[in-house]
Design an enzyme around this catalytic site. Structure first.
Site, PDB file in Angstrom:
ATOM      1  CG  LEU A 178      35.308  39.513   7.982  1.00  0.00           C
ATOM      2  CD1 LEU A 178      34.166  40.199   8.644  1.00  0.00           C
ATOM      3  CD2 LEU A 178      36.734  39.942   8.841  1.00  0.00           C
ATOM      4  CG  HIS A 179      39.944  34.426   5.019  1.00  0.00           C
ATOM      5  ND1 HIS A 179      39.990  34.670   3.871  1.00  0.00           N
ATOM      6  CD2 HIS A 179      40.702  35.430   5.492  1.00  0.00           C
ATOM      7  CE1 HIS A 179      41.138  35.529   3.449  1.00  0.00           C
ATOM      8  NE2 HIS A 179      41.377  35.856   4.494  1.00  0.00           N
ATOM      9  CG  ASP A 180      38.742  31.892   9.849  1.00  0.00           C
ATOM     10  OD1 ASP A 180      39.111  31.396   9.094  1.00  0.00           O
ATOM     11  OD2 ASP A 180      39.610  32.164  10.991  1.00  0.00           O
TER      12      ASP A 180
END
Length: 350
Positions: A273-275
């Protein structure tokens, strides 16, 4: 917290799966007032990004937020998209409500500038796609770095492998010239004068620690009070969500595609879940520990184009231009994500 007390946030997204999760987090956060959304070509073409943004706004009951269309592609190279990672429409197996949304009559670069001028010294900028729009905005308004309260960028990889080439992260790889321009202009704008205002940059070395699993997604559904069927790697590909809650259903259908992609890459049945992590840091920078450095982007290397290089020791003799995220507590992040997005999802059907 009232809207007047919340942080004004401007989000620049190339809405694929994790961008959608990031927007859901912002909408669910009382301490955030999203004042605009810039659509960037990246995970999918820019018109599909606009469509996804309008659909999410409709689903989340946030239809009053302005959406602006960005450039069709990078500053100087052809656009590369990532339907293999995010699905043909950018949101995996999810289907959003059809919306005939109206874009602003100004483009995404102008939207950055307008938002910064309307909230001088207060606006939090969040850039979780290629930096094309932001680079163009800084050409329009060179003082943009001084107008923002802070900027959080999801991009790059520092002392870590790439996810697009052996050394390059996706957002930077799509438009390395834009990333280079942003880092260099920002450093020139602030330098050592006010290092606290340097952008926070979260690379793969940090964001890949935020790995969502089916059990975490199940906790989110439970927090929303939604019935659902737990996901498993043994499920048939493309199995659709049985969640009763419409937002949870969309997020599960999107995440299943993302889980399958990561599984096929040999990373396990999970998703980074980078963003959403970047969205959480935009509201609370203390979630992450940082190191200050000078960052630049390799533009000419035969094997290393798009690589983000950090000069930790000052060998270049240039001012620092970034706070690079180096440590995060994933459990604290996921606890906060679930505590916000779960009740928000429940409120949409109450």
């Amino acid at each position: 917290m009232t809207e007047a007390e919340a942080l004004p946030v401007f989000a620049d997204v190339d809405t694929g799966v994790d961008d959608a999760m990031a927007l859901a987090y912002l909408f669910a956060s009382d301490d955030a007032h999203v004042v605009g959304i810039a659509s960037t070509a990246g995970n999918v073409p820019v018109d599909q990004v606009c469509t996804n943004n309008f659909g999410l706004l409709e689903l989340c009951g946030r239809t009053g937020i302005p959406v602006s269309r960005g450039a069709d592609g990078p500053l100087s190279i052809p656009l590369r998209t990532a339907e293999d990672t995010h699905g043909p429409e950018g949101l995996g197996y999810a289907r959003l409500p059809p919306v005939d949304g109206r874009l602003t009559d100004y483009d995404a670069a102008q939207a950055w500038v307008r938002a910064a001028r309307e909230h001088p010294g207060k606006l939090v900028g969040l850039a979780v796609g290629p930096l094309t729009n932001l680079a163009l905005a800084m050409r329009i308004e060179p003082a943009l770095p001084r107008l923002l309260r802070r900027l959080v960028i999801m991009g790059g990889a520092f002392g870590y492998r790439g996810n697009t080439t052996p050394v390059s992260e996706w957002n930077v790889h799509v438009d390395p010239e834009a990333a280079s321009e942003v880092f260099n202009v920002w450093g020139a704008a602030w330098g050592l004068e006010k290092p606290s205002h340097l952008p926070i940059v979260l690379g793969l070395n940090l964001t890949e620690h935020a790995a969502m699993t089916p059990s975490t997604l199940g906790r989110l559904a439970a927090a929303a009070g939604s019935s659902t069927t737990p996901m498993s790697v043994l499920d048939d590909r493309g199995t659709r969500s049985a969640a009763a809650n419409p937002l949870i259903r969309v997020l599960e259908d999107a995440m299943r595609f993302y889980f399958e992609f990561h599984f096929d890459q040999g990373e396990g049945y999970l998703a980074h879940l980078h963003d959403p992590l970047a969205a959480a840091v935009a509201l609370d920078p203390d979630l992450v520990r940082y190191r200050q450095a000078t960052v630049d982007v390799e533009l000419t290397g035969t094997l290393t184009r798009g690589m983000t290089v950090a000069d930790w020791s000052g060998a270049w003799g240039r001012y620092p231009n970034a706070h690079i995220g180096v440590e995060v507590d994933p459990e604290a992040f996921f606890d906060r994500f679930i505590a916000r997005v779960g009740p928000f999802a429940a409120s949409l059907v109450s």
